[in-house]
Scaffold this active site. Structure first.
Site, PDB file in Angstrom:
ATOM      1  N   ASP A   1      75.850  77.691  95.602  1.00 35.94           N
ATOM      2  CA  ASP A   1      75.717  78.031  97.093  1.00 35.94           C
ATOM      3  C   ASP A   1      74.719  77.170  97.686  1.00 35.94           C
ATOM      4  O   ASP A   1      73.539  77.665  97.865  1.00 35.94           O
ATOM      5  CB  ASP A   1      75.701  79.536  97.458  1.00 35.94           C
TER       6      ASP A   1
ATOM      7  N   LYS B   1      75.098  74.514 107.152  1.00 35.78           N
ATOM      8  CA  LYS B   1      74.094  74.010 108.133  1.00 35.78           C
ATOM      9  C   LYS B   1      73.935  72.524 108.092  1.00 35.78           C
ATOM     10  O   LYS B   1      74.395  72.236 108.939  1.00 35.78           O
ATOM     11  CB  LYS B   1      73.025  74.644 106.870  1.00 35.78           C
TER      12      LYS B   1
ATOM     13  N   TYR C   1      71.492  85.468  99.292  1.00 33.96           N
ATOM     14  CA  TYR C   1      72.283  85.624 100.525  1.00 33.96           C
ATOM     15  C   TYR C   1      73.415  84.624 100.617  1.00 33.96           C
ATOM     16  O   TYR C   1      73.339  83.184 100.370  1.00 33.96           O
ATOM     17  CB  TYR C   1      71.362  85.798 101.821  1.00 33.96           C
TER      18      TYR C   1
HETATM   19  C1  LIG Z   1      72.882  80.661 105.925  1.00 33.30           C
HETATM   20  C2  LIG Z   1      73.544  80.658 104.426  1.00 33.30           C
HETATM   21  C3  LIG Z   1      74.972  81.288 104.175  1.00 33.30           C
HETATM   22  C4  LIG Z   1      75.918  81.642 105.307  1.00 33.30           C
HETATM   23  O1  LIG Z   1      76.017  80.512 106.371  1.00 33.30           O
HETATM   24  P1  LIG Z   1      76.722  81.083 107.885  1.00 33.30           P
HETATM   25  O2  LIG Z   1      76.821  79.837 108.283  1.00 33.30           O
HETATM   26  O3  LIG Z   1      75.631  81.925 108.490  1.00 33.30           O
HETATM   27  O4  LIG Z   1      77.843  81.892 107.541  1.00 33.30           O
HETATM   28  C5  LIG Z   1      75.424  81.433 103.128  1.00 33.30           C
HETATM   29  N1  LIG Z   1      74.540  80.954 101.965  1.00 33.30           N
HETATM   30  C6  LIG Z   1      73.482  80.542 102.049  1.00 33.30           C
HETATM   31  C7  LIG Z   1      72.569  80.114 100.752  1.00 33.30           C
HETATM   32  C8  LIG Z   1      72.804  80.611 103.284  1.00 33.30           C
HETATM   33  O5  LIG Z   1      71.470  80.074 103.573  1.00 33.30           O
END
Ligand SMILES: *Cc1c(COP(=O)(O)O)cnc(C)c1O
Length: 428
Positions: A240, A268, A145
């Site tokens: 990511d 995060k 994701y």
């Molecule tokens: C949480 C997450 C996102 C999205 O971040 P948001 O701040 O919710 O838009 C993208 N990539 C990864 C790997 C994530 O865990």
């Protein structure tokens, strides 16, 4: 006996005004036989709901709260900052400090731009990769994701997976047609894809530790293979690390595994619980960004001083010696404890853990990709979740999410959690 009467009322009320009663689908209890619990406050490893129940929290706002709830230094930094104003729409010195800390920690990042969320980071990194390479296609992995970015909502993980729509309606066919998705940890599949259409691929984007189909570590050689195949075909490699960055190690997974991407997305933890995302990488690529270059990317609240100071304070606490060793050691102890508890209760599980990320999969087989994750007994997981909730332990309400530990989780919380898990396993 716990009751959740007030939460139920609030959820019914919320559902009238907010689609599904939540502002992000992962918060709904999609695969759990219960309504969501409304929280009121948190402190350290604990959070407390509107009915007065306390929980040891392993969701931690979905990862950001690596120091636990309401950490003293983070709260104090936000308080002293807010008195000076909430933002100016001008550069501030704090932004440079946070950028420098990120760049010092992650050698592959030579320049970085701050945004407000992980979604913005991945969206902008894709645009940049496409502009830099002059190509359109993007490769991702099934069950990873990367936020709710149109071309990345193909076979996506997290809430998209939990709620049964991993490929979202509303994404134009022309956009979906630019995305390819391969099985995670499958080197042959990605090599075959590049052999067929390597010239058209702008970038491979990957969670270097998958965390949105449960925590699934990269198998030895997988990340190295991605590095090599992208290099051979002139495509960019995007890590990511929105979840894994400053979570699995100081810097992130690229430090832990020693594989160097071209671009990195963060979020995060670097916001310490407030909205911050970032993307960065080689100077040569980042210089394409407006106003240095022509690729447009912007944000009214990007680099907001309150958010940046929360992130900065969090990273300062994490930079102390021994923090990550202790986080990993405690997470490993928890993971082993849960595994032993399951064995004692005669429930087959497969446990994963990387740094302070972990998952308890209801599977007899190893879980290494989306197919093996989806083979888990999610109904049993749902009952396990409720049994833990009853015993004051809050894990993510879906099999397809990672658990997180914070520096506020001590030996006592871990012992209590393992004991609760054994009771929960026995009651299944
Ligand atoms: C949480 C997450 C996102 C999205 O971040 P948001 O701040 O919710 O838009 C993208 N990539 C990864 C790997 C994530 O865990």
């Amino acid at each position: 006996m716990r009751n959740w009467d007030r939460s139920r009322e609030l959820f019914e009320d919320a559902s009238r005004y907010i689609p599904g009663g939540v502002n992000s689908p992962a918060r709904a209890f999609g695969s759990v036989p219960m309504h969501p619990v409304f929280m009121e406050r948190g402190r350290g490893a604990y959070m407390y709901d509107v009915d007065g129940n306390g929980y040891i929290d392993y969701v931690l706002s979905w990862g950001p709260l690596v120091l636990g709830h309401a950490h003293r230094d983070v709260v104090a930094a936000i308080q002293s900052r807010v008195r000076l104003g909430t933002g100016f729409g001008t550069p501030t010195e704090l932004e440079t400090e946070l950028a420098r800390t990120i760049i010092d920690a992650i050698p592959s990042v030579e320049q970085v731009r701050l945004v407000n969320s992980g979604t913005e980071a991945t969206m902008s990194a894709l645009r940049l990769a496409r502009a830099y390479t002059g190509r359109e296609r993007i490769v991702k992995f099934d069950g990873c994701y990367h936020g709710h970015v149109d071309p990345l909502l193909i076979k996506a993980g997290s809430g998209a997976l939990t709620h049964g729509e991993p490929t979202s309606p509303g994404v134009p066919d022309a956009v979906a047609a630019t995305t390819r998705s391969c099985p995670y940890n499958d080197i042959e599949a990605i090599e075959a894809l590049f052999a067929a259409e390597g010239e058209q691929i702008a970038a491979v984007i990957v969670e270097p530790v998958a965390g949105n189909m449960g925590c699934i570590p990269p198998q030895p050689g997988f990340l190295e293979a991605l590095r090599s195949v992208t290099e051979r075909h002139g495509a960019l490699l995007i890590f990511d690390e929105v979840m894994s960055g400053f979570r699995v190690a100081w810097g992130g997974a690229q430090i832990l595994y020693g594989v160097t991407p071209d671009l990195t997305c963060l979020g995060k933890v670097i916001g310490g619980g407030l909205p911050v995302g970032a993307f960065g990488g080689k100077r040569e690529i980042m210089q394409l960004l407006s106003p240095a270059g022509a690729v447009y990317q912007a944000g009214t609240l990007s680099g907001n001083p309150l958010a940046v100071v929360a992130g900065h304070e969090t990273l300062a606490a994490l930079s102390e010696p021994g923090v990550y060793e202790q986080l990993s050691e405690r997470s490993e102890r928890l993971s082993w404890g849960i595994l032993r508890a399951a064995e004692n209760a005669g429930v087959p599980i497969y446990a994963t853990q990387v740094g302070s990320m972990f998952t308890t999969f209801f599977s007899e087989q190893p879980v290494t990709d989306l197919t093996s994750a989806q083979a888990c007994d999610t109904e049993r997981f749902g009952r396990f979740f409720v049994e833990l909730l009853r015993r004051g332990v809050y894990i993510a309400p879906s099999q397809f999410e990672s658990g997180f530990l914070s520096t506020a989780h001590g030996e006592g919380e871990i012992e209590q959690t393992v004991a609760a898990a054994e009771e929960a396993f026995r009651s299944l």
